[in-house]
Design a protein around this motif. Structure first.
Motif, PDB file in Angstrom:
ATOM      1  N   ARG A 187      -0.406  11.060  -4.050  1.00  0.00           N
ATOM      2  CA  ARG A 187       0.670  11.052  -2.839  1.00  0.00           C
ATOM      3  C   ARG A 187       1.752  11.985  -2.993  1.00  0.00           C
ATOM      4  N   PRO A 206      -0.766   3.591  -5.677  1.00  0.00           N
ATOM      5  CA  PRO A 206      -1.986   2.676  -6.105  1.00  0.00           C
ATOM      6  C   PRO A 206      -1.557   2.117  -7.388  1.00  0.00           C
ATOM      7  N   LYS A 259     -10.426  -4.006  -3.766  1.00  0.00           N
ATOM      8  CA  LYS A 259     -11.665  -4.470  -2.655  1.00  0.00           C
ATOM      9  C   LYS A 259     -10.492  -6.320  -1.555  1.00  0.00           C
ATOM     10  N   PHE A 265     -12.302   5.579  -3.094  1.00  0.00           N
ATOM     11  CA  PHE A 265     -10.906   5.795  -3.998  1.00  0.00           C
ATOM     12  C   PHE A 265     -10.999   7.375  -4.682  1.00  0.00           C
ATOM     13  N   ASP A 271      -7.073  -5.765  -1.032  1.00  0.00           N
ATOM     14  CA  ASP A 271      -6.585  -5.229  -0.115  1.00  0.00           C
ATOM     15  C   ASP A 271      -5.759  -3.873  -0.826  1.00  0.00           C
ATOM     16  N   LYS A 297       1.239  -1.657   0.238  1.00  0.00           N
ATOM     17  CA  LYS A 297      -0.144   0.077  -0.385  1.00  0.00           C
ATOM     18  C   LYS A 297       0.975   1.286   0.058  1.00  0.00           C
ATOM     19  N   THR A 321      -6.896   3.897  -7.690  1.00  0.00           N
ATOM     20  CA  THR A 321      -7.235   5.392  -8.222  1.00  0.00           C
ATOM     21  C   THR A 321      -7.984   4.970  -9.595  1.00  0.00           C
ATOM     22  N   GLU A 340      -5.096  -0.434  -2.434  1.00  0.00           N
ATOM     23  CA  GLU A 340      -4.843   1.612  -2.929  1.00  0.00           C
ATOM     24  C   GLU A 340      -5.127   1.665  -4.480  1.00  0.00           C
TER      25      GLU A 340
END
Length: 398
Positions: free
Chosen positions: A345, A222, A241, A267, A244, A219, A248, A246
């Protein structure tokens, strides 16, 4: 450098109608109202200030950020020779690195600088279900190793028409949306196992494809997912999901049709390109209203040109057209500054005018989302890299 008498749109909740910015060693050292400058002038002068830039009421904001594009990888004027966007020899290529393909001499970088764009997220295209790693970089420089801010910055994945088009007639998976989803799931499962084994053993043989997934599984970055249609958006969310990781949602063309579901996922969305033709079935519901609908639903939203699909220098205008269709004015500016920085980020360094952040600044003679506005100065790392005043045109600030 000391910038004075500017209307500062800080992108962190404040608009300083008559303010200053003090830049030291390529960073923003202080931001404030001109009324505070006199009391701080002794300290600033004592630091050896070399340049004062009086912008006379101009519109001062953080450098603009393009959150999804292919600048430097699909070079202008070079045709197929300058197109390194898609490695269409196999559908899953996570080990590819954008940093190995970007040509900083692409003339589009100058167009970006001239438009006040100081940072870009660039990387592979969407022909492959897994395309490789993106890089976030500054727009000024000759050596990408020095221009890079975050590398790797994301792992490109793609759903929908493009992988089907690229591989559907080659008797190679994927030829269906199910095939694309399967390949991405299979790759994520392999990556998860490899990453866990790598953490438990120092003697594991190196696998460059699997190693590239490590930051995604942990993580740290993404999956940067090409999705247009509502069902493809939901498939991407479902897989993220399940494993698990990340995500975009890049393009998110039909996002306005499932805005509540996207908001529930948590998201963010990078919307666009909307300043282009409806050239594929999956973009038939393309609309500049999408960003506003997603914002109102609570989705963190940025705007993209997807350069060269739309030219990168039109990014501020794309934000303006989204404002015209319902996105609030301040959110239009955030969609190309702090929101883009957060999604990419890099908000610890970029996206707002705050003490300690990189001195990447754009100065205009009006709101950059308006057609007739021109760039007065673009500043990267505290250095003026574009001076619009040198053109000799009317200097009046509007």
């Amino acid at each position: 450098m000391l910038i004075i008498n500017g209307k500062l749109h800080t992108m962190c909740g404040d608009v300083v109608n008559n303010g200053y910015l003090w830049i030291k060693d390529g960073k923003i050292a202080d931001v404030g109202d001109m009324s505070r400058l006199e009391e701080k002038n002794g300290k600033i002068s004592g630091e050896g200030r070399e340049q004062v830039l009086d912008v006379r009421g101009a519109f001062v904001m953080p450098g603009i950020i393009e959150a999804h594009c292919h600048i430097g990888i699909v070079e202008e004027k070079r045709g197929i020779i300058g197109d390194d966007c898609n490695e269409c020899t196999e559908p899953v290529t996570p080990g590819l690195r954008a940093i190995d393909a970007v040509n900083p001499m692409d003339p589009a970088f100058h167009d970006a600088i001239k438009a006040g764009i100081t940072g870009v997220m660039t990387g592979p295209g969407s022909s492959n279900p897994v395309g490789g790693q993106f890089v976030f970089m500054k727009t000024q420089g000759r050596c990408i190793d020095k221009m890079a801010v975050l590398e790797p910055a994301a792992m490109k994945t793609a759903f929908g028409e493009n992988p089907k088009t690229a591989y559907g007639d080659q008797n190679v998976c994927p030829s269906t949306r199910m095939g694309t989803a399967f390949l991405i799931r299979q790759e994520l499962e392999r990556a998860r196992k490899y990453t866990l084994e790598q953490e438990d053993s120092q003697e594991q043989e190196r696998d460059l494809k699997m190693e590239a997934w490590g930051p995604v599984i942990r993580k740290e970055i993404p999956m940067k997912t090409h999705v247009h249609r509502a069902d493809d958006i939901m498939t991407a969310i479902r897989i993220a999901k399940e494993f698990d990781v990340e995500l975009t949602l890049d393009h998110c063309t039909e996002g306005h049709l499932i805005a509540e579901e996207i908001a529930e996922s948590g998201f963010p969305a990078i919307v666009g390109p909307d300043l282009t033709a409806r050239s594929k079935i999956e973009v038939q519901n393309l609309s500049f209203k999408t960003a506003g609908v997603l914002h109102r639903a609570g989705v963190l939203t940025a705007i993209t040109t997807d350069h060269p699909v739309s030219l990168i220098n039109y990014l501020p205008l794309c934000a303006g057209l989204a404002v015209k269709e319902g996105l609030p004015m301040e959110e239009g500016l955030k969609a190309i500054t702090i929101n883009a920085a957060r999604i990419c980020r890099v908000d610890g360094r970029l996206g707002s005018l705050e003490e300690g952040k990189d001195a990447d600044i754009a100065i205009f003679n009006g709101n950059p989302m308006e057609t007739f506005t021109r760039t007065l100065y673009t500043i990267i790392d505290g250095e003026i890299v574009y001076d619009g005043e040198e053109t000799g045109r009317d200097e009046d600030v509007i």
